[in-house]
Design an enzyme around this catalytic site. Structure first.
Site, PDB file in Angstrom:
ATOM      1  N   ASP A 167      -1.973 -12.856   0.425  1.00 16.04           N
ATOM      2  CA  ASP A 167      -2.488 -11.781   1.277  1.00 16.04           C
ATOM      3  C   ASP A 167      -3.006 -12.461   2.543  1.00 16.04           C
ATOM      4  OD1 ASP A 167      -3.456  -9.545   2.442  1.00 16.04           O
ATOM      5  OD2 ASP A 167      -5.143  -9.255   1.065  1.00 16.04           O
ATOM      6  N   LYS A 218     -15.162  -7.994  -1.528  1.00 18.45           N
ATOM      7  CA  LYS A 218     -15.221  -8.548  -0.171  1.00 18.45           C
ATOM      8  C   LYS A 218     -16.632  -8.278   0.365  1.00 18.45           C
ATOM      9  CE  LYS A 218     -12.787  -8.659   4.250  1.00 18.45           C
ATOM     10  NZ  LYS A 218     -11.728  -8.116   5.118  1.00 18.45           N
ATOM     11  N   HIS A 276       0.874  -1.173   0.000  1.00 18.05           N
ATOM     12  CA  HIS A 276       0.000   0.000   0.000  1.00 18.05           C
ATOM     13  C   HIS A 276       0.910   1.221   0.000  1.00 18.05           C
ATOM     14  CE1 HIS A 276      -2.478  -2.983   2.265  1.00 18.05           C
ATOM     15  NE2 HIS A 276      -3.498  -2.425   1.640  1.00 18.05           N
ATOM     16  N   ASP A 293     -12.945 -12.698   9.187  1.00 19.37           N
ATOM     17  CA  ASP A 293     -11.947 -12.642   8.113  1.00 19.37           C
ATOM     18  C   ASP A 293     -10.616 -13.161   8.656  1.00 19.37           C
ATOM     19  OD1 ASP A 293     -10.438 -11.906   5.927  1.00 19.37           O
ATOM     20  OD2 ASP A 293     -10.459  -9.773   6.402  1.00 19.37           O
ATOM     21  N   GLU A 296     -10.977  -5.553  -5.888  1.00 16.01           N
ATOM     22  CA  GLU A 296     -10.960  -6.687  -4.949  1.00 16.01           C
ATOM     23  C   GLU A 296     -12.289  -6.760  -4.193  1.00 16.01           C
ATOM     24  OE1 GLU A 296      -7.474  -7.001  -2.487  1.00 16.01           O
ATOM     25  OE2 GLU A 296      -8.529  -8.218  -1.009  1.00 16.01           O
ATOM     26  N   ASP A 351      -7.769 -14.741   7.127  1.00 14.99           N
ATOM     27  CA  ASP A 351      -6.473 -14.444   6.481  1.00 14.99           C
ATOM     28  C   ASP A 351      -5.372 -15.427   6.866  1.00 14.99           C
ATOM     29  OD1 ASP A 351      -7.158 -12.213   4.941  1.00 14.99           O
ATOM     30  OD2 ASP A 351      -6.806 -10.812   6.585  1.00 14.99           O
ATOM     31  N   ASP A 389       2.345   1.750   3.368  1.00 12.84           N
ATOM     32  CA  ASP A 389       3.222   0.727   3.955  1.00 12.84           C
ATOM     33  C   ASP A 389       4.679   1.164   3.798  1.00 12.84           C
ATOM     34  OD1 ASP A 389       0.945  -0.818   4.272  1.00 12.84           O
ATOM     35  OD2 ASP A 389       1.364  -2.110   2.543  1.00 12.84           O
ATOM     36  N   GLU A 420     -10.082 -12.830  -3.751  1.00 11.06           N
ATOM     37  CA  GLU A 420      -9.339 -13.341  -2.587  1.00 11.06           C
ATOM     38  C   GLU A 420     -10.032 -14.580  -2.031  1.00 11.06           C
ATOM     39  OE1 GLU A 420      -7.572 -10.701   0.336  1.00 11.06           O
ATOM     40  OE2 GLU A 420      -8.409 -11.933   1.945  1.00 11.06           O
ATOM     41  N   MET A 436       2.715  -5.252  -8.079  1.00 12.92           N
ATOM     42  CA  MET A 436       1.408  -4.659  -7.733  1.00 12.92           C
ATOM     43  C   MET A 436       1.576  -3.666  -6.598  1.00 12.92           C
ATOM     44  SD  MET A 436      -1.065  -4.830  -5.138  1.00 12.92           S
ATOM     45  CE  MET A 436      -1.631  -6.327  -4.367  1.00 12.92           C
ATOM     46  N   HIS A 469     -12.275 -13.962   0.943  1.00 17.64           N
ATOM     47  CA  HIS A 469     -13.452 -13.119   0.746  1.00 17.64           C
ATOM     48  C   HIS A 469     -14.618 -13.893   0.126  1.00 17.64           C
ATOM     49  CE1 HIS A 469     -10.655  -9.342   0.729  1.00 17.64           C
ATOM     50  NE2 HIS A 469     -10.572 -10.049   1.849  1.00 17.64           N
ATOM     51  N   ASP A 494      -5.464 -12.905  -4.629  1.00 18.05           N
ATOM     52  CA  ASP A 494      -5.010 -12.894  -3.228  1.00 18.05           C
ATOM     53  C   ASP A 494      -5.256 -14.273  -2.629  1.00 18.05           C
ATOM     54  OD1 ASP A 494      -4.182 -10.300  -3.308  1.00 18.05           O
ATOM     55  OD2 ASP A 494      -5.680  -9.516  -1.904  1.00 18.05           O
TER      56      ASP A 494
HETATM   57  C1  GCO Z   1      -8.443  -7.282   3.669  1.00 18.14           C
HETATM   58  C2  GCO Z   1      -7.987  -7.100   2.236  1.00 18.14           C
HETATM   59  C3  GCO Z   1      -6.730  -6.287   2.110  1.00 18.14           C
HETATM   60  C4  GCO Z   1      -6.477  -5.874   0.680  1.00 18.14           C
HETATM   61  C5  GCO Z   1      -5.354  -4.912   0.619  1.00 18.14           C
HETATM   62  C6  GCO Z   1      -5.073  -4.494  -0.798  1.00 18.14           C
HETATM   63  O1  GCO Z   1      -9.301  -8.121   3.856  1.00 18.14           O
HETATM   64  O2  GCO Z   1      -7.939  -6.600   4.545  1.00 18.14           O
HETATM   65  O3  GCO Z   1      -7.799  -8.366   1.682  1.00 18.14           O
HETATM   66  O4  GCO Z   1      -5.654  -7.024   2.613  1.00 18.14           O
HETATM   67  O5  GCO Z   1      -6.173  -6.961  -0.116  1.00 18.14           O
HETATM   68  O6  GCO Z   1      -5.652  -3.823   1.385  1.00 18.14           O
HETATM   69  O7  GCO Z   1      -5.816  -3.405  -1.111  1.00 18.14           O
HETATM   70 MN    MN Z   2      -6.783  -8.962  -0.081  1.00 14.59          MN
HETATM   71 MN    MN Z   3      -8.737  -9.955   2.928  1.00  8.75          MN
END
Ligand code: GCO
Ligand code: MN
Ligand code: MN
Length: 389
Positions: free
Chosen positions: A290, A186, A57, A258, A184, A260, A60, A220, A91, A223, A248
């Site tokens: 991700d 979600k 980002h 979520d 993306e 991850d 970041d 993702e 990316m 998601h 992702d």
């Molecule tokens: C989440 C998202 C993020 C995005 C990232 C890219 O659920 O937090 O997946 O990780 O992928 O912010 O824009």
């Molecule tokens: Mn993501």
């Molecule tokens: Mn995510």
């Protein structure tokens, strides 16, 4: 852990976000449990474990309050790490979710000034990506949504989102950037409901844009799974539409927050079908993780996590090759009539008359008595994954 057949090669295109391995373990109930990592150290560590690249980002790497000269210093240091390791930045993305100004939305905030602020930040992030050689710009609308539904008419919010993305593609064209945008989807988190909740919603929305050819999706695993959907079905449709610009990878159980998790740590069969799809479809984009290390982990656990993502992907890639080569599986696929799905439905000249004439020759009850051997087929896949074939 990365020896033998599961050693990543550059053509595997494994990438990680700075925010993934760098995740300090904060959650809604607890504070950070790991020290922040220097982006330069992350680049070196990622190179050591065989990654192809790193993603980020805007903030970041460059804090929001950095001056122009501070930005240059940070970029120079980061570039030096990229040059010395050969890591790429395929990316970049923009943080339109952390700061208080985005609490009601960013590109779809009701207040036009918040939208203008968000759009300007996104254009700056597109510049940063172009400077770092990134060809994909991911747009995740974490705050584009509602809890109090009366507060945001969805159709108007989608108009504003389309307006913002059209402004971005105009900017990309004016600057002669080769950037393409990947939306993306979600369903929720952090908002109660987020706009463009699934791959399907995003694919339909893209067709309404001024330059749909510049816009695709970044699905993702977590998601789509949060929505109770099959991830590989969503990815397959994105590929079918020519819109899988990025992906992702992580792990998630249906019905949970979520999560991850490390790729492949949950829903292994779904992960297998996904890897099989990516590896047999000719997808040449990044395999981007991700995900976050568990909150229980210290500094070494972070790299166990990252190596685990890669290793599981490569193991599943090997399983996908075995699936393709296995003669019993091939025979079971024939029993399931999989090869026949490629035969067009059309009869003769394609007219309704030709179709009706042909259907008259069919024996409906014989067709109704057919068996497809799915139990056997699925058992073979299960045994392949369990390592007994
Ligand atoms: C989440 C998202 C993020 C995005 C990232 C890219 O659920 O937090 O997946 O990780 O992928 O912010 O824009
Ligand atoms: Mn993501
Ligand atoms: Mn995510």
């Amino acid at each position: 852990m990365t020896s033998g057949p599961y050693e990543p090669q550059p053509e595997d295109r494994f990438t990680f976000g700075l925010w993934t391995v760098g995740n300090p373990g904060r959650d809604p109930f607890g504070v950070e449990v790991r020290e922040p990592l220097d982006p330069v150290d992350i680049v070196h560590h990622l190179a050591d474990i065989g990654a192809y690249g790193v993603t980020l980002h805007d903030n970041d790497l460059v804090p929001a309050d950095a001056s122009a000269s501070e930005r240059e210093v940070l970029l120079k240091r980061f570039r030096a790490a990229l040059d010395s390791t050969g890591l790429k930045v395929p990316m970049t993305t923009v943080n339109l979710f952390t700061r208080p100004i985005f609490k009601e939305g960013a590109l779809t905030a009701n207040d036009p000034d918040v939208r203008r602020f968000a759009l300007a930040k996104a254009l700056d992030a597109i510049d940063l990506g172009a400077e770092l050689g990134a060809s994909i710009f991911v747009l995740w609308g974490g705050r584009e949504g509602t809890e109090a539904h009366a507060a945001k008419p969805v159709a108007e919010a989608l108009d504003r989102l389309a307006e913002a993305i059209n402004a971005m593609t105009t900017y990309i064209a004016e600057r002669n950037y080769s950037t393409r945008i990947a939306l993306e989807p979600k369903p929720n988190e952090p908002r109660g409901d987020i706009l463009l909740p699934t791959v399907g919603h995003a694919l339909a929305f893209i067709e309404s844009l001024d330059s749909p050819e510049l816009v695709g999706v970044n699905p993702e695993f977590a998601h789509e799974t949060m929505s109770g959907l099959s991830f590989h079905h969503g990815v397959a449709q994105a590929l079918w539409a020519g819109k899988l610009f990025h992906i992702d990878l992580n792990a998630q159980r249906i019905g949970r927050f979520d999560q991850d998790f490390r790729f492949g740590s949950e829903e292994v069969k779904e992960a297998f079908y996904l890897v099989h799809l990516l590896e047999t479809s000719g997808y040449s984009g990044m395999r981007h993780f991700d995900a976050h290390p568990y909150r229980t982990e210290g500094p070494e656990g972070v790299w166990d996590f990252a190596r685990g993502c890669i290793r599981t992907y490569l193991i599943l890639k090997e399983k996908a090759a075995r699936f393709e080569a296995d003669s019993e599986i091939k025979a079971a696929l024939a029993v399931a009539r999989v090869p026949d799905l490629a035969t067009p439905t059309k009869v003769g000249d394609g007219s309704a008359e030709a179709l009706r004439g042909y259907v008259k020759t069919l024996d409906e009850s014989a067709l109704g008595r057919a068996h497809y051997g799915h139990e056997q087929l699925d058992q073979l896949v299960t045994e392949l994954l369990l390592g007994v074939r």
